[in-house]
Motif scaffolding. Structure first.
Motif, mmCIF file in Angstrom:
data_model
loop_
_atom_site.group_PDB
_atom_site.id
_atom_site.type_symbol
_atom_site.label_atom_id
_atom_site.label_comp_id
_atom_site.label_asym_id
_atom_site.label_seq_id
_atom_site.Cartn_x
_atom_site.Cartn_y
_atom_site.Cartn_z
ATOM 1 N N ILE A 241 0.809 -1.215 0.000
ATOM 2 C CA ILE A 241 0.000 0.000 0.000
ATOM 3 C C ILE A 241 0.842 1.264 0.000
ATOM 4 C CG2 ILE A 241 -2.001 -1.117 1.049
ATOM 5 C CD1 ILE A 241 -1.197 0.024 3.711
ATOM 6 N N ASN A 242 2.161 1.121 0.164
ATOM 7 C CA ASN A 242 3.037 2.288 0.025
ATOM 8 C C ASN A 242 3.648 2.364 -1.371
ATOM 9 O OD1 ASN A 242 4.668 0.069 0.253
ATOM 10 N ND2 ASN A 242 6.159 1.015 1.627
ATOM 11 N N SER A 243 3.138 1.535 -2.286
ATOM 12 C CA SER A 243 3.637 1.527 -3.674
ATOM 13 C C SER A 243 2.478 1.720 -4.636
ATOM 14 C CB SER A 243 4.340 0.194 -3.979
ATOM 15 O OG SER A 243 5.423 -0.014 -3.114
ATOM 16 N N PRO A 244 2.175 2.984 -4.978
ATOM 17 C CA PRO A 244 1.080 3.221 -5.936
ATOM 18 C C PRO A 244 1.403 2.631 -7.292
ATOM 19 C CG PRO A 244 2.331 5.235 -5.550
ATOM 20 C CD PRO A 244 2.821 4.231 -4.560
ATOM 21 N N MET A 245 0.391 2.040 -7.928
ATOM 22 C CA MET A 245 0.556 1.456 -9.252
ATOM 23 C C MET A 245 0.265 2.523 -10.294
ATOM 24 S SD MET A 245 1.313 -1.910 -9.123
ATOM 25 C CE MET A 245 2.537 -1.423 -7.917
ATOM 26 N N MET A 246 1.317 3.003 -10.953
ATOM 27 C CA MET A 246 1.164 4.043 -11.974
ATOM 28 C C MET A 246 0.949 3.371 -13.326
ATOM 29 S SD MET A 246 1.404 6.523 -9.955
ATOM 30 C CE MET A 246 1.362 7.877 -11.122
ATOM 31 N N SER A 247 -0.180 3.671 -13.944
ATOM 32 C CA SER A 247 -0.488 3.049 -15.228
ATOM 33 C C SER A 247 -1.396 3.949 -16.033
ATOM 34 C CB SER A 247 -1.159 1.691 -15.013
ATOM 35 O OG SER A 247 -1.601 1.142 -16.237
ATOM 36 N N ASP A 248 -1.187 3.954 -17.335
ATOM 37 C CA ASP A 248 -2.091 4.691 -18.218
ATOM 38 C C ASP A 248 -3.272 3.834 -18.662
ATOM 39 O OD1 ASP A 248 -0.879 2.900 -19.897
ATOM 40 O OD2 ASP A 248 -0.064 4.390 -21.286
ATOM 41 N N GLY A 249 -3.348 2.626 -18.126
ATOM 42 C CA GLY A 249 -4.453 1.731 -18.458
ATOM 43 C C GLY A 249 -4.151 0.773 -19.579
ATOM 44 N N SER A 250 -3.013 0.943 -20.252
ATOM 45 C CA SER A 250 -2.698 0.077 -21.388
ATOM 46 C C SER A 250 -2.521 -1.373 -20.952
ATOM 47 C CB SER A 250 -1.429 0.565 -22.100
ATOM 48 O OG SER A 250 -0.314 0.563 -21.220
ATOM 49 N N ALA A 251 -1.940 -1.573 -19.756
ATOM 50 C CA ALA A 251 -1.748 -2.937 -19.261
ATOM 51 C C ALA A 251 -3.085 -3.624 -19.024
ATOM 52 C CB ALA A 251 -0.932 -2.917 -17.972
ATOM 53 N N PHE A 252 -4.034 -2.907 -18.433
ATOM 54 C CA PHE A 252 -5.347 -3.490 -18.160
ATOM 55 C C PHE A 252 -6.068 -3.840 -19.455
ATOM 56 C CE2 PHE A 252 -4.910 -0.350 -14.539
ATOM 57 C CZ PHE A 252 -4.384 -1.279 -13.666
ATOM 58 N N PHE A 253 -5.980 -2.939 -20.425
ATOM 59 C CA PHE A 253 -6.637 -3.173 -21.716
ATOM 60 C C PHE A 253 -6.034 -4.382 -22.416
ATOM 61 C CE2 PHE A 253 -7.476 -2.381 -26.232
ATOM 62 C CZ PHE A 253 -8.835 -2.130 -26.198
ATOM 63 N N GLN A 254 -4.702 -4.484 -22.378
ATOM 64 C CA GLN A 254 -4.044 -5.609 -23.041
ATOM 65 C C GLN A 254 -4.336 -6.922 -22.329
ATOM 66 O OE1 GLN A 254 -0.078 -4.721 -24.141
ATOM 67 N NE2 GLN A 254 0.348 -6.735 -25.011
ATOM 68 N N LEU A 255 -4.450 -6.860 -20.998
ATOM 69 C CA LEU A 255 -4.823 -8.066 -20.250
ATOM 70 C C LEU A 255 -6.197 -8.562 -20.691
ATOM 71 C CD1 LEU A 255 -3.612 -7.205 -16.632
ATOM 72 C CD2 LEU A 255 -2.762 -9.062 -18.084
ATOM 73 N N GLN A 256 -7.141 -7.645 -20.876
ATOM 74 C CA GLN A 256 -8.462 -8.035 -21.361
ATOM 75 C C GLN A 256 -8.360 -8.735 -22.718
ATOM 76 O OE1 GLN A 256 -10.281 -3.901 -20.380
ATOM 77 N NE2 GLN A 256 -12.019 -5.257 -20.608
ATOM 78 N N GLU A 257 -7.528 -8.180 -23.601
ATOM 79 C CA GLU A 257 -7.375 -8.757 -24.930
ATOM 80 C C GLU A 257 -6.835 -10.184 -24.851
ATOM 81 O OE1 GLU A 257 -7.758 -7.413 -28.221
ATOM 82 O OE2 GLU A 257 -9.070 -6.041 -27.127
ATOM 83 N N GLU A 258 -5.808 -10.387 -24.047
ATOM 84 C CA GLU A 258 -5.192 -11.708 -23.955
ATOM 85 C C GLU A 258 -6.102 -12.709 -23.245
ATOM 86 O OE1 GLU A 258 -2.641 -12.616 -25.522
ATOM 87 O OE2 GLU A 258 -1.976 -10.638 -26.205
ATOM 88 N N LEU A 259 -6.857 -12.247 -22.263
ATOM 89 C CA LEU A 259 -7.783 -13.146 -21.575
ATOM 90 C C LEU A 259 -8.857 -13.654 -22.523
ATOM 91 C CD1 LEU A 259 -8.176 -11.322 -18.150
ATOM 92 C CD2 LEU A 259 -7.269 -13.609 -18.494
ATOM 93 N N ARG A 260 -9.292 -12.803 -23.435
ATOM 94 C CA ARG A 260 -10.299 -13.242 -24.401
ATOM 95 C C ARG A 260 -9.769 -14.364 -25.285
ATOM 96 N NH1 ARG A 260 -12.195 -7.857 -24.282
ATOM 97 N NH2 ARG A 260 -10.604 -7.136 -25.737
ATOM 98 N N GLY A 261 -8.470 -14.335 -25.547
ATOM 99 C CA GLY A 261 -7.897 -15.396 -26.359
ATOM 100 C C GLY A 261 -7.603 -16.665 -25.581
ATOM 101 N N ALA A 262 -7.492 -16.543 -24.264
ATOM 102 C CA ALA A 262 -7.094 -17.691 -23.446
ATOM 103 C C ALA A 262 -8.276 -18.432 -22.825
ATOM 104 C CB ALA A 262 -6.141 -17.234 -22.339
ATOM 105 N N PHE A 263 -9.409 -17.741 -22.650
ATOM 106 C CA PHE A 263 -10.537 -18.334 -21.936
ATOM 107 C C PHE A 263 -11.832 -18.161 -22.714
ATOM 108 C CE2 PHE A 263 -7.425 -17.147 -18.726
ATOM 109 C CZ PHE A 263 -7.340 -18.298 -17.962
ATOM 110 N N GLU A 264 -12.804 -19.005 -22.395
ATOM 111 C CA GLU A 264 -14.122 -18.895 -23.011
ATOM 112 C C GLU A 264 -14.963 -17.826 -22.336
ATOM 113 O OE1 GLU A 264 -15.001 -23.398 -24.501
ATOM 114 O OE2 GLU A 264 -14.814 -23.093 -22.340
ATOM 115 N N CYS A 265 -14.670 -17.549 -21.067
ATOM 116 C CA CYS A 265 -15.346 -16.480 -20.329
ATOM 117 C C CYS A 265 -14.311 -15.684 -19.551
ATOM 118 C CB CYS A 265 -16.381 -17.037 -19.343
ATOM 119 S SG CYS A 265 -17.866 -17.722 -20.094
#
Length: 428
Positions: A241-265
């Motif tokens: 909790i003393n380490s803020p996660m700095m992100s422009d959201g690209s990692a989250f978006f790409q994770l969604q993309e890869e999850l769609r290819g790896a899982f049915e849901c």
């Protein structure tokens, strides 16, 4: 660069082999290996050079521990080791060089971990646990699914409404009852409870993804996700909790993309702040399950979130769930008055069941699994069926718009109409 050992799966091979450079390292490693159920004699002398020679003529193990202390060029030598390793081998290295750049370069080359000498028993145990979790990670399916991909996000209108409970239950129902391979992505990187609800260690995959978005691909998903069952895996974090996660959201978006290819849901446990900070995350979500409670504050925030989806993601089907609903006499707002204020019907009502919730927490199971035959779980089961149907439907109106032709007025006007009726709730 990805080493060949990270490209495949394990077969019928030795579970563990180590190659170390000195007696002290061997003596420190051998008892920890025995604790894991491995043979102590699998700790060999010779370091990296002996590892390359041995594995060039014999099968590589599931987990390979290799000492880099005598290596003049660790990165180059690791690549030589990769050439003789079979796909599926998880590599843990140790050495004397305490350099952050080397550590990062070694991880980028495909090894699982780099431990600094002298070896710490607890760190070795943790590294071996993570290595075995990787071996059990879900394998990407190469088969084309018989049905469309189901993508949903679960969003709580307020903290404490039980959105994470609903998310883990939906993920379990889609995998265990629906028979679909399901990936659960918990985007609360500091305080997420998805892994805790499944009695799992969250691992470091999500924090690694946020820090290094360029590494996210199908292989990363396969290695980073923690398996809960044959058809359910989770990607989550417990970031300091003393380490803020700095992100422009690209990692989250790409994770969604890869999850769609790896899982049915895919089920995304999405904190409500995410749609403010990274609104693009909702663009590819087929179904949004908005979880609320029957209170004045929740009514206000439900109106705002429904309005946000109508304006920003009109293609997303919104399903509204009232969770942890107490008996009618104990409600702050009746269901009828709540629906009138938000101008949208509540699709599902999940009763409050303290006994079942406590039992699920003690067992480390999702609510839907702990209470398989309970009446409390029935709405969640119907919700899972609804989610699948909604994801399979092409076109059609989004539910985010709520009732058509409802009365106008400001948000506060609609909320204000609730106050006189709060003391006399109607039956939910």
């Amino acid at each position: 660069m990805n080493a060949p050992w990270s490209a495949g799966r394990t077969g019928q091979r030795e579970p563990f082999i180590a190659f170390v450079c000195d007696d002290n390292t061997a003596e420190a490693l051998r008892p920890i290996a025995i604790e894991q159920g491995w043979a102590g004699e699998k700790v060999n002398k010779g370091g990296l050079r002996n590892a390359v020679q041995t594995l060039s003529v014999s099968a590589s193990p599931n987990i390979l521990f290799v000492d880099l202390s005598e290596s003049g060029d660790p990165l180059n030598d690791i690549n030589a080791l990769a050439e003789v390793c079979e796909p599926g081998t998880v590599v843990i290295a140790t050495g004397q060089v305490n350099d952050v750049r080397l550590y990062r370069d070694l991880l980028a080359s495909g090894i699982q971990d780099y431990l600094l000498k002298p070896l710490n028993p607890d760190m070795m145990r943790e590294s071996f646990v993570q290595a075995q979790a990787m071996l059990n990670a879900p394998k990407l399916s190469e088969d084309v699914p018989d049905h469309p991909h189901c993508s949903l996000a679960v969003i709580g209108t307020r903290g404490g409404v039980g959105a994470s409970t609903v998310a883990t239950s939906l993920a379990w129902l889609l995998s265990a009852k629906g028979g679909r391979t399901t990936g659960l992505l918990d985007l609360d990187v500091h305080f997420g409870t998805g892994a805790l609800s499944l009695d799992l260690e969250p691992g470091r995959g999500l924090t690694d993804a946020i820090e290094n978005p360029g590494r996210i691909d199908g292989l990363f998903i396969e290695r980073a996700m923690v398996r809960a069952s044959d058809k359910l895996a989770i990607l989550s974090a417990e970031a300091p909790i003393n380490s803020p996660m700095m992100s422009d959201g690209s990692a989250f978006f790409q994770l969604q993309e890869e999850l769609r290819g790896a899982f049915e849901c895919t089920v995304i446990d999405m904190p409500r702040a995410m749609i403010v900070q990274h609104p693009h995350l909702a663009s590819d979500v087929q179904v949004a399950v908005v979880v609320t409670e029957l209170t004045l504050a929740a009514a206000r925030d439900t109106i705002r979130i429904l309005s946000w989806f109508k304006s920003n993601a009109p293609q997303t089907r919104v399903i509204l769930v009232a969770n942890r609903v107490h008996p009618a006499a104990q409600l702050e707002i009746s269901r009828k008055d709540f629906e009138g204020s938000i101008e949208h019907k509540v699709d599902y009502v999940v009763p409050f069941d303290q006994k079942l919730a406590a039992q699920a927490a003690k067992l480390g199971k999702p609510l839907a699994e702990a209470g398989k035959n309970a009446k409390t779980v029935a709405p969640l089961a119907h919700l899972a069926e609804h989610v699948v149907q909604a994801s399979e439907e092409s076109g059609g109106e989004t539910a985010a718009g709520g009732k058509k032709g409802g009365k106008g007025g400001s948000l506060l006007d609609r909320l204000g109409s609730l106050r006189p009726k709060k003391a006399q709730p109607a039956k939910a």
